[in-house]
Design a protein around this motif. Structure first.
Motif, PDB file in Angstrom:
ATOM      1  N   ASP A   1      98.211 -33.813  52.742  1.00 36.22           N
ATOM      2  CA  ASP A   1      97.128 -34.148  53.656  1.00 36.22           C
ATOM      3  C   ASP A   1      97.689 -34.938  54.835  1.00 36.22           C
ATOM      4  OD1 ASP A   1      93.866 -34.639  53.685  1.00 36.22           O
ATOM      5  OD2 ASP A   1      94.964 -36.328  54.547  1.00 36.22           O
ATOM      6  N   ALA A   2      97.201 -34.633  56.042  1.00 40.04           N
ATOM      7  CA  ALA A   2      97.624 -35.353  57.252  1.00 40.04           C
ATOM      8  C   ALA A   2      96.404 -35.631  58.111  1.00 40.04           C
ATOM      9  CB  ALA A   2      98.654 -34.538  58.026  1.00 40.04           C
ATOM     10  N   GLU A   3      96.307 -36.846  58.648  1.00 39.83           N
ATOM     11  CA  GLU A   3      95.150 -37.262  59.437  1.00 39.83           C
ATOM     12  C   GLU A   3      95.615 -38.049  60.661  1.00 39.83           C
ATOM     13  OE1 GLU A   3      92.155 -36.393  58.101  1.00 39.83           O
ATOM     14  OE2 GLU A   3      92.769 -35.982  56.024  1.00 39.83           O
ATOM     15  N   VAL A   4      94.877 -37.885  61.761  1.00 42.84           N
ATOM     16  CA  VAL A   4      95.052 -38.722  62.950  1.00 42.84           C
ATOM     17  C   VAL A   4      93.694 -39.373  63.211  1.00 42.84           C
ATOM     18  CG1 VAL A   4      95.681 -38.853  65.381  1.00 42.84           C
ATOM     19  CG2 VAL A   4      96.775 -37.153  63.907  1.00 42.84           C
ATOM     20  N   ILE A   5      93.626 -40.694  63.084  1.00 45.23           N
ATOM     21  CA  ILE A   5      92.360 -41.421  63.194  1.00 45.23           C
ATOM     22  C   ILE A   5      92.392 -42.337  64.416  1.00 45.23           C
ATOM     23  CG2 ILE A   5      90.764 -42.967  62.001  1.00 45.23           C
ATOM     24  CD1 ILE A   5      92.036 -42.119  59.368  1.00 45.23           C
ATOM     25  N   GLY A   6      91.308 -42.269  65.199  1.00 43.64           N
ATOM     26  CA  GLY A   6      91.211 -43.125  66.373  1.00 43.64           C
ATOM     27  C   GLY A   6      91.727 -42.489  67.645  1.00 43.64           C
ATOM     28  N   ALA A   7      91.959 -41.182  67.620  1.00 42.31           N
ATOM     29  CA  ALA A   7      92.433 -40.464  68.808  1.00 42.31           C
ATOM     30  C   ALA A   7      91.429 -39.364  69.145  1.00 42.31           C
ATOM     31  CB  ALA A   7      93.815 -39.866  68.562  1.00 42.31           C
ATOM     32  N   GLY A   8      90.739 -39.505  70.266  1.00 43.23           N
ATOM     33  CA  GLY A   8      89.765 -38.515  70.679  1.00 43.23           C
ATOM     34  C   GLY A   8      90.319 -37.472  71.620  1.00 43.23           C
ATOM     35  N   GLU A   9      91.605 -37.564  71.929  1.00 43.94           N
ATOM     36  CA  GLU A   9      92.222 -36.634  72.873  1.00 43.94           C
ATOM     37  C   GLU A   9      92.571 -35.309  72.194  1.00 43.94           C
ATOM     38  OE1 GLU A   9      92.875 -40.836  73.993  1.00 43.94           O
ATOM     39  OE2 GLU A   9      93.337 -39.648  72.200  1.00 43.94           O
ATOM     40  N   PRO A  10      92.462 -34.199  72.912  1.00 39.17           N
ATOM     41  CA  PRO A  10      92.836 -32.895  72.332  1.00 39.17           C
ATOM     42  C   PRO A  10      94.310 -32.819  71.956  1.00 39.17           C
ATOM     43  CG  PRO A  10      92.387 -32.703  74.691  1.00 39.17           C
ATOM     44  CD  PRO A  10      91.935 -34.060  74.280  1.00 39.17           C
ATOM     45  N   GLN A  11      95.134 -33.680  72.564  1.00 39.88           N
ATOM     46  CA  GLN A  11      96.560 -33.670  72.227  1.00 39.88           C
ATOM     47  C   GLN A  11      96.788 -34.040  70.756  1.00 39.88           C
ATOM     48  OE1 GLN A  11      95.297 -35.095  74.973  1.00 39.88           O
ATOM     49  NE2 GLN A  11      96.123 -33.710  76.533  1.00 39.88           N
ATOM     50  N   ALA A  12      95.892 -34.828  70.173  1.00 38.38           N
ATOM     51  CA  ALA A  12      96.023 -35.159  68.753  1.00 38.38           C
ATOM     52  C   ALA A  12      95.841 -33.916  67.893  1.00 38.38           C
ATOM     53  CB  ALA A  12      94.994 -36.224  68.368  1.00 38.38           C
TER      54      ALA A  12
END
Length: 452
Positions: A130-141
């Motif tokens: 599992d992989a998550e990016v939290i707190g990034a609203g940019e499409p680059q995330a």
């Protein structure tokens, strides 16, 4: 085996041999790739308060209503074995003050639990990465997360899969699309499957993902999300697709790919085996290899502040099935074995084994059985060289080296270990890459190897 011997619980499995090696290969590759992308490792509790999953997954979903392993503890509190990772990670983000690290990139793996009908590639205790990016609203995330998934699959040797991509729009776009879908399907409600009729008012997006033949005639003409996208949502999706193109990630548009829960926004995706491919044949009806999406509304459902986030998960068992007996999952060409012959040399053999392993060379110690069985064990371990030490060799200060590919044998000075072992393996690797033919084993061991 006695009839009184307990059997494994249905839906669980004991993983051994080649299957276990493939499983480990998936995990090791995932750990290597997540470090390349600078995702932090996290470990999560195996059980949480039931409300964590009920609130995040939705009270009406099959996972919550039918599949969760829930129980009351001695204090009377309802707990649940985790059916997925995202909700627990979101809870930890809120309760541990991880907001200070936003945008936070985290990754984990481990067992999950769902009470469902066991079938090929699907178990009641299963494992995911599992992989998550939290707190990034940019499409680059989204792009970075998808590039990471694409690289992981390639490094696992799974090349016959394609990224299927869709947008669910922002909250405004999604709500307008949802209303249009309700109006459209309500007009043909009596012709829909019972499941889709039940979903119509609560979760109409899920009808688009229906596999029931009674629903399929109505899916092609159902309203499409593109007609309802706001200017901001269109720009977000365009940024994701152009970013994927720049990163070299191939994708196809999948307008029927949806996520039913209200907190999902924008990007939804799945990596699916190509039609007629070996991966498709291996997985059968369980077609998705890796999937996820952006869930910007999840934190609010858990009582937190609005927080953008995106993530994916993949079943380790399914990936291991696709890896199968890949060469990378087998012992590599750097494996060796040590065989002592006689009790008088066992301590010296132990010293040799320890010295070899100190150089991070995989080493099998074949200390049991007759010589034939010990050689068979060394071969099964994938050893390129076997070091045989008997009383006579020990008295002369040498060990007999056998090349398991050519069958050559020659003596090596005991004082050359472990450096001589490293040199042998390094010369093999260099010759294989350059195509050069190596001198005979006796010539290579006739003088001390060059020192680093």
């Amino acid at each position: 085996m006695s009839k009184k011997t307990p059997q494994a619980i249905r839906g669980t499995q004991d993983i051994f041999g080649a299957d276990a090696e493939a499983f480990a290969f998936v995990v090791e590759t995932f750990e290597r790739v997540r470090r390349l992308y600078r995702f932090r490792r996290v470990e999560m509790p195996v059980f949480e308060k039931t409300e964590v999953f009920a609130r995040s997954l939705g009270e009406t979903t099959d996972v919550v209503s039918k599949e969760m392993y829930s129980f009351d503890d001695r204090g009377g509190e309802s707990l649940t074995l985790r059916p997925e990772f995202t909700a627990g990670i979101a809870r930890a983000f809120l309760t541990n003050g991880w907001q200070q690290y936003a945008p936070l990139k985290v990754a984990t793996h481990g067992p999950l639990f769902r009470y469902e009908r066991p079938q090929k590639g699907r178990y009641r205790q299963f494992h995911q990465i599992d992989a998550e990016v939290i707190g990034a609203g940019e499409p680059q995330a989204d792009v970075e997360l998808l590039a990471m998934a694409d690289q992981l699959l390639k490094e696992l040797g799974i090349a016959d899969v394609t990224l299927h991509l869709n947008t669910l729009g922002d909250a405004e776009s999604r709500e307008a699309w949802r209303a249009a879908l309700i109006d459209y399907f309500r007009a043909v409600k009596d012709q829909l499957s019972e499941e889709s009729q039940e979903r119509l008012e609560k979760n109409p997006l899920r009808i688009l993902d229906s596999k029931d033949p009674r629903d399929k005639p109505f899916l092609a003409d159902a309203p499409k999300i593109d007609a309802f996208l706001s200017e901001e949502a269109s720009a977000f999706f365009a940024a994701v697709t152009s970013g994927l193109d720049a990163a070299g990630v191939k994708w196809v548009r999948a307008e029927s790919l949806v996520r039913g829960l209200d907190y999902y926004r924008h990007t939804a995706f799945e990596f699916i085996p190509d039609e007629g491919s070996a991966s498709a044949a291996a997985l059968g009806t369980q077609s998705t290899v890796l999937g996820g999406g952006r869930y910007d509304g999840l934190m609010e459902s858990l009582g937190g502040a609005p927080t953008p986030a995106v993530g994916w998960a993949a079943g380790i068992e399914r990936l291991a099935m696709l890896v199968g007996a890949a060469e990378d999952a087998k012992p590599d060409d750097w494996t060796v074995a040590v065989i002592p012959v006689g009790e008088g040399v066992e301590l010296e053999a132990q010293r040799i084994v320890a010295a070899i392993r100190s150089e991070r060379i995989p080493c099998e110690y074949a200390y049991r059985g007759n010589m034939k069985k010990r050689m068979q064990k060394a071969s099964a371990a994938g050893a390129r060289y076997v070091f045989i030490l008997g009383d006579e060799e020990f008295a002369q200060g040498v060990v007999t080296v056998r090349d398991m590919r050519s069958g050559e044998q020659a003596p090596m000075q005991l004082s050359w270990i472990p450096q001589g072992v490293l040199d042998l393996l390094f010369e093999n690797t260099g010759a294989e890459h350059s195509g050069e033919k190596l001198p005979s084993l006796a010539e290579r061991l006739g003088s001390p190897p060059p020192r680093a």
